[in-house]
Design a protein around this motif. Structure first.
Motif, short mmCIF file in Angstrom:
data_model
loop_
_atom_site.label_atom_id
_atom_site.label_comp_id
_atom_site.label_asym_id
_atom_site.label_seq_id
_atom_site.Cartn_x
_atom_site.Cartn_y
_atom_site.Cartn_z
N GLU A 1 -4.56 5.24 -18.53
CA GLU A 1 -3.68 4.67 -17.49
C GLU A 1 -2.23 4.55 -17.94
O GLU A 1 -1.31 4.89 -17.17
CB GLU A 1 -4.23 3.32 -17.02
CG GLU A 1 -3.48 2.78 -15.82
CD GLU A 1 -4.35 1.96 -14.87
OE1 GLU A 1 -3.78 1.23 -14.05
OE2 GLU A 1 -5.58 2.06 -14.94
N PRO A 2 -1.94 4.12 -19.18
CA PRO A 2 -0.53 4.10 -19.60
C PRO A 2 0.11 5.49 -19.63
O PRO A 2 1.31 5.62 -19.39
CB PRO A 2 -0.59 3.49 -21.01
CG PRO A 2 -1.85 2.71 -21.05
CD PRO A 2 -2.81 3.47 -20.18
N TYR A 3 -0.66 6.53 -19.93
CA TYR A 3 -0.10 7.88 -19.91
C TYR A 3 0.35 8.23 -18.49
O TYR A 3 1.40 8.84 -18.30
CB TYR A 3 -1.13 8.92 -20.37
CG TYR A 3 -1.83 8.66 -21.68
CD1 TYR A 3 -1.22 7.94 -22.70
CD2 TYR A 3 -3.12 9.12 -21.89
CE1 TYR A 3 -1.88 7.71 -23.90
CE2 TYR A 3 -3.79 8.90 -23.08
CZ TYR A 3 -3.17 8.18 -24.08
OH TYR A 3 -3.84 7.95 -25.26
N ILE A 4 -0.46 7.85 -17.52
CA ILE A 4 -0.13 8.16 -16.12
C ILE A 4 1.12 7.41 -15.70
O ILE A 4 2.03 7.98 -15.07
CB ILE A 4 -1.31 7.79 -15.20
CG1 ILE A 4 -2.58 8.52 -15.62
CG2 ILE A 4 -0.97 8.10 -13.74
CD1 ILE A 4 -3.82 8.06 -14.88
N LYS B 1 0.82 -1.21 0.00
CA LYS B 1 0.00 0.00 0.00
C LYS B 1 0.85 1.26 0.00
O LYS B 1 0.50 2.25 -0.64
CB LYS B 1 -0.92 -0.01 1.22
CG LYS B 1 -1.80 1.23 1.32
CD LYS B 1 -2.67 1.19 2.56
CE LYS B 1 -3.49 2.48 2.68
NZ LYS B 1 -4.34 2.49 3.89
N TYR B 2 1.98 1.25 0.71
CA TYR B 2 2.80 2.46 0.85
C TYR B 2 3.75 2.67 -0.33
O TYR B 2 4.43 3.70 -0.40
CB TYR B 2 3.61 2.41 2.15
CG TYR B 2 4.43 1.15 2.32
CD1 TYR B 2 5.63 0.97 1.64
CD2 TYR B 2 4.02 0.15 3.18
CE1 TYR B 2 6.39 -0.18 1.81
CE2 TYR B 2 4.75 -1.00 3.35
CZ TYR B 2 5.93 -1.15 2.66
OH TYR B 2 6.67 -2.31 2.82
N ASP B 3 3.83 1.74 -1.26
CA ASP B 3 4.74 1.88 -2.39
C ASP B 3 4.31 2.99 -3.33
O ASP B 3 3.12 3.32 -3.44
CB ASP B 3 4.84 0.56 -3.18
CG ASP B 3 5.73 -0.46 -2.49
OD1 ASP B 3 6.75 -0.04 -1.90
OD2 ASP B 3 5.43 -1.66 -2.55
N ARG B 4 5.28 3.51 -4.07
CA ARG B 4 5.00 4.53 -5.08
C ARG B 4 5.47 4.06 -6.46
O ARG B 4 5.81 4.85 -7.32
CB ARG B 4 5.72 5.84 -4.73
CG ARG B 4 5.26 6.47 -3.45
CD ARG B 4 5.92 7.82 -3.25
NE ARG B 4 7.38 7.72 -3.19
CZ ARG B 4 8.21 8.37 -3.98
NH1 ARG B 4 7.74 9.17 -4.92
NH2 ARG B 4 9.51 8.22 -3.85
N ILE B 5 5.42 2.77 -6.69
CA ILE B 5 5.98 2.20 -7.90
C ILE B 5 4.94 2.17 -9.01
O ILE B 5 3.80 1.74 -8.82
CB ILE B 5 6.50 0.78 -7.61
CG1 ILE B 5 7.72 0.88 -6.68
CG2 ILE B 5 6.86 0.05 -8.90
CD1 ILE B 5 8.23 -0.44 -6.18
N TYR B 6 5.37 2.63 -10.18
CA TYR B 6 4.53 2.64 -11.38
C TYR B 6 5.13 1.66 -12.38
O TYR B 6 6.27 1.82 -12.81
CB TYR B 6 4.50 4.04 -12.00
CG TYR B 6 3.80 5.08 -11.14
CD1 TYR B 6 2.51 5.48 -11.43
CD2 TYR B 6 4.45 5.67 -10.06
CE1 TYR B 6 1.86 6.45 -10.65
CE2 TYR B 6 3.82 6.62 -9.28
CZ TYR B 6 2.53 7.01 -9.58
OH TYR B 6 1.90 7.96 -8.82
#
Length: 899
Positions: free
Chosen positions: A566-569, A237-242
């Protein structure tokens, strides 16, 4: 004996005790400890490197006799998910450590390297302490003493030593001669016991990669490495991985074979990519991801607390898992049709008594617009608000002119096309699917035109238009008909343009392919003056409207906005630094989209979800969406002008407004949309030209080029070899790309989303499914006799069941709602833009033009000559009015796909 040191600065002269002398650690970091007793002397312990640790190269402070004192004020948002409302032992410990200022560590990073040595300057760090609790925000403060030669602050590293995550709004540094330095955070900072990652926040000044201050280049690159992740493991939950993945989490094969679904994305079923979660695979299908636990989205993509109060997973979950069983309990029969039209009216006038959830769950807490009261028996009263469409004209849905009008000014104004060839022909293999030529013949059409013109003349004068779902649906008719409670045809609907720009339907063709021993069946239905023909025409329209509802939801809405964005984000966060001006231009247009998409995968488009249970395509819905993506989707056609031209609804004309001549002058979606498109484009032109002076600047921007490459080759990788992808070589190229993305996330999404309840809340106007075939397809004596005696019963049997209709109505009410914290185009300026006077001025011009658009739309809706907008009982076209109050309003263009 130790002697005091006298320190001087432009602001102050004071005496420090010897143990307050700047302390240089083994890794070169400088701090000014706030000790009240001498430190224990001894060898300094070298800090353990973390992802954003300062350089390990030692930096020596040679001039510490000039100190600049500054104050940092950190504003923290109290949230349910943050530190300020958590109860229990950890909360108590955090409160205690807050008192001593030992929970929030700030570390200032100099913007430039040492000009003499070329090495990193030492950072300066200190703990912040809580100063006040204001209700809406909490503030932490700390005093910093910057050594002479530190220079300007380029970034701040933040370490949260609480036991819970916290949401930082902003950090403001006061004490400089030229005013405060602002850091806009609006981000979650995880607890130190969850991750050793230090969060970095850059100042509000934007930089292209080549202009990045020397001291920040390493941090800029490192931050991108952090958010890309390594492509392994289950994300927390705390991750910021894209990261990217295919749609392999829509099914649930471990629960039932009937809930298995194919992977969407890849060569077999092309599709945009979604965010990777890393959940384990299912036991029965190694290609599918399990649906266990919450669906991961990068932490900063999650809903705010205000948003959660008005729309959340709990709301949708409540409709799916509490309201639907309650409706079934009230209706008893899941497939039961409405007996007559007054029963439909009672949904708005009287409501339905539904049993209280077995666990005592209150639907009223999450569906306050729908649950009006709790009865004496303990049941809940479900009563829908009357949609604007039926409130203005109860019988409007029955009229052919309204049927035509809504193709231009309704929920799905994106399917109608100009007829340019005659006869109409299928592109499918006639050996498999029957004759290619349509059953809508010249003779039939000329009978309807009644001698005013020939078909050839109508085509030459651009008078014939079509909504064509023939080739898309025909290959899937048999698969859909194998499912219970639904049916499908391939359809074509032909319209004639009247002199007043209204559309009159001429004919509907319904086709069933050869199925087993049954030969192909197809028939053309036309408006009729005799009773039997008139009722068959009503039934044919119900089927076509169900087709259009499915296409609208799966393509115009979900695919073209949610899924394709979503891919743009993902690419924007992976390839553009938070310092990049294009990242900061796009960021407001991506707010909440990944969270809403995750919820859709969980409840709406998943196996046995709302779409499969209540829309005609049933369990092949997302496969159909994939087919359209493969066959029709093009990035260049997502721009409004490209979309209109591709459908024959406009041609380029430099002398016409917006450079386009519309095929239908009164086309509300296009008329309003083109003004909005031009306003968006001018804002993007002003912004892009401020940062990029020429083509060389575009081509040398490595982050920007990597961003566009990743969108094309990974995010939309199933279409990476298509020749229509725009190149990115000049500022004009970038303007076109960015304007298209912003239009899709704002204007296009608003046009196909926020009118859902007003137009489809009264489902006879837009049924989501047709449950029975036409009575004339295989007319048994009994069914045909029933149709002749009581045709209304056949129509009710065709409409969605009571459970289906009310479930969809509840969902549409939720999806049409603006939350109180919605951010609209031209609303509050982003802090990054406000810092730059030129950008701020251009944004104010942009906001002013949007206010003018509001007035233009109001004037158009009051113009008696515009028959698609003005008339007795008509709903004015307001979907592209930029601003709105909260709630279900049928207007307002948010920055992003936030619902």
């Amino acid at each position: 004996m130790l002697k005091p040191h006298v320190l001087h600065s432009s602001q102050t002269t004071r005496t420090l005790l010897p143990w307050k002398k700047p302390f240089v650690s083994g890794d070169g970091n400088v701090s000014f400890p706030n000790f009240h007793k001498p430190p224990v002397l001894g060898k300094a312990k070298k800090n353990v490197p973390v992802r954003h640790a300062a350089s390990s190269i030692k930096a020596i402070v040679t001039d510490t006799d000039k100190i600049t004192r500054v104050k940092a004020v950190v504003t923290v948002q109290p949230t349910v998910g943050g530190i300020l409302t958590h109860l229990g032992l950890s909360r108590g410990l955090d409160d205690i450590t807050d008192m001593f200022g030992k929970t929030l560590l700030l570390e200032f990073v100099p913007a430039e390297l040492d000009p003499k040595t070329g090495l990193e300057k030492p950072t300066v760090k200190a703990y912040a302490h809580k100063t006040n609790l204001l209700g809406e925000t909490t503030e932490y403060e700390c005093d910093f003493e910057l050594y002479h030669g530190f220079g300007t602050i380029g970034a701040i590293l933040v370490e949260n030593e609480h036991h819970k995550e916290m949401f930082l709004n902003k950090i403001v540094i006061d004490g400089f001669d030229d005013g405060p330095v602002n850091f806009t955070c609006n981000s979650w900072v995880p607890a130190k016991n969850d991750t050793d990652e230090k969060r970095i926040f850059f100042t509000s000044k934007s930089y292209l990669p080549s202009d990045t201050p020397s001291g920040l280049k390493k941090y800029r690159e490192n931050e991108l490495v952090v958010v890309r992740g390594d492509g392994t493991g289950e994300l927390k939950k705390y991750d910021r991985i894209y990261d990217y993945d295919v749609y392999n989490d829509l099914g649930d094969p471990d629960s039932s074979e009937d809930l298995a679904r194919p992977v969407i994305g890849g060569k077999e079923n092309p599709y945009p990519r979604r965010c990777r979660t890393g959940r384990p695979r299912t036991e029965k299908d190694p290609l599918s991801e399990s649906r266990s636990g919450d669906v991961y989205v990068p932490r900063d993509e999650a809903f705010s607390e205000v948003k959660n109060l008005s729309f959340s997973a709990k709301t949708v979950y409540s409709v799916v898992h509490a309201l639907v069983p309650a409706l079934q309990g009230a209706v008893q029969d899941r497939d039961k049709a409405f007996p007559y039209f007054t029963a439909i009216d009672s949904l708005f006038n009287e409501g339905i008594n539904i049993p209280t959830h077995k666990e005592g769950f209150s639907l009223g807490a999450v569906l306050p617009r729908l649950i009006k009261a709790v009865t004496d028996t303990g049941n809940q009263l479900l009563q829908f608000e009357t949609p604007t469409f039926v409130d203005r004209d109860k019988f409007g849905w029955m009229r052919d002119v309204e049927f035509g009008r809504q193709t231009l000014a309704g929920l799905n104004p994106c399917s109608i096309k100009l007829v340019t060839e005659w006869p109409l022909k299928s592109k499918l293999d006639p050996k498999v699917y029957g004759p290619a030529e349509s059953a809508i013949t010249t003779e039939l059409i000329e009978q309807e035109i009644k001698g005013f013109m020939t078909v050839e003349e109508a085509i030459e004068q651009k008078k014939l238009f079509i909504v064509d779902y023939h080739d898309l649906f025909l290959p899937y008719v048999e698969a859909v008909r194998k499912q219970e409670g639904t049916t499908l045809y391939a359809s074509r609907t032909l319209f004639l343009l009247s002199p007043d720009s209204t559309l009159m339907p001429l004919a509907i063709e319904l086709t069933r392919p050869k199925m087993g021993d049954k030969p192909q069946w197809r028939e053309v239905f036309r408006p009729s003056w005799n009773s039997t023909g008139a009722w068959l025409w009503k039934l044919a329209k119900a089927h076509v409207l169900a087709h259009d509802s499915g296409y609208h939801q799966l393509v115009s809405h979900w695919l073209r906005t949610h899924a394709c964005t979503e891919p743009y984000i993902i690419a924007t966060n992976r390839q553009l630094s938070g310092l990049h001006p294009i990242y900061r231009l796009l960021h407001p247009h991506f707010r909440y989209t990944m969270e809403i998409n995750a919820l859709a995968r969980g409840f709406l488009i998943s196996a046995n979800g709302i779409i499969e249970n209540s829309f005609s395509p049933g369990n092949i819905s997302i496969q159909l969406s994939s087919v359209v993506y493969n066959q029709e989707w093009r990035f260049d056609h997502q721009a409004l002008p490209g979309d209109l031209i591709s459908r024959g609804m406009a041609v380029e004309d430099p002398s016409a407004p917006h450079g386009l001549k519309l095929a239908i002058e009164d086309y509300p979606f296009a008329n309003d949309g083109l003004i909005l498109w031009d306003i968006l484009k001018q804002w993007v032109v002003d912004y892009v030209n401020h940062y990029y002076r020429d083509a060389k600047a575009i081509q040398s921007d490595d982050e920007l080029q990597a961003w566009w490459t990743e969108i094309r080759t990974i995010g939309h990788g199933d279409k990476k070899d298509e020749p229509w992808w725009p190149v990115l070589k000049t500022p004009d190229d970038l303007v076109g790309i960015i304007t298209t993305i912003i239009w899709v996330t704002s204007g296009h999404h608003a046009a196909v989303n926020f009118g859902q309840y007003d137009f489809a809340g009264y489902f006879p106007n837009r049924p989501t499914t047709a449950r029975v075939t036409m009575p004339c397809e295989e007319p048994s004596d009994e069914r045909w006799e029933r149709f002749l005696v009581r045709p209304e019963v056949e129509l009710m049997a065709c409409f969605p069941s009571q459970v289906q209709a009310t479930t969809v109505m509840a969902i549409l009410d939720v999806l049409s709602n603006h939350s109180p914290d919605e951010e609209y185009l031209g609303g509050q300026i982003e802090p990054f833009w406000a810092e730059d006077p030129i950008i701020k001025g251009k944004y104010e011009e942009f906001a002013g033009r949007l206010k003018q658009l509001e007035g233009i739309i109001d004037e158009r809706n009051a113009d008696e000559k515009l028959k698609n907008r003005f008339g007795a009982g008509l709903v004015p076209y307001t979907l592209l009015k930029p601003y709105s109050e909260s709630g279900v309003t049928g207007q307002g263009v948010p920055n992003s796909i936030s619902i």
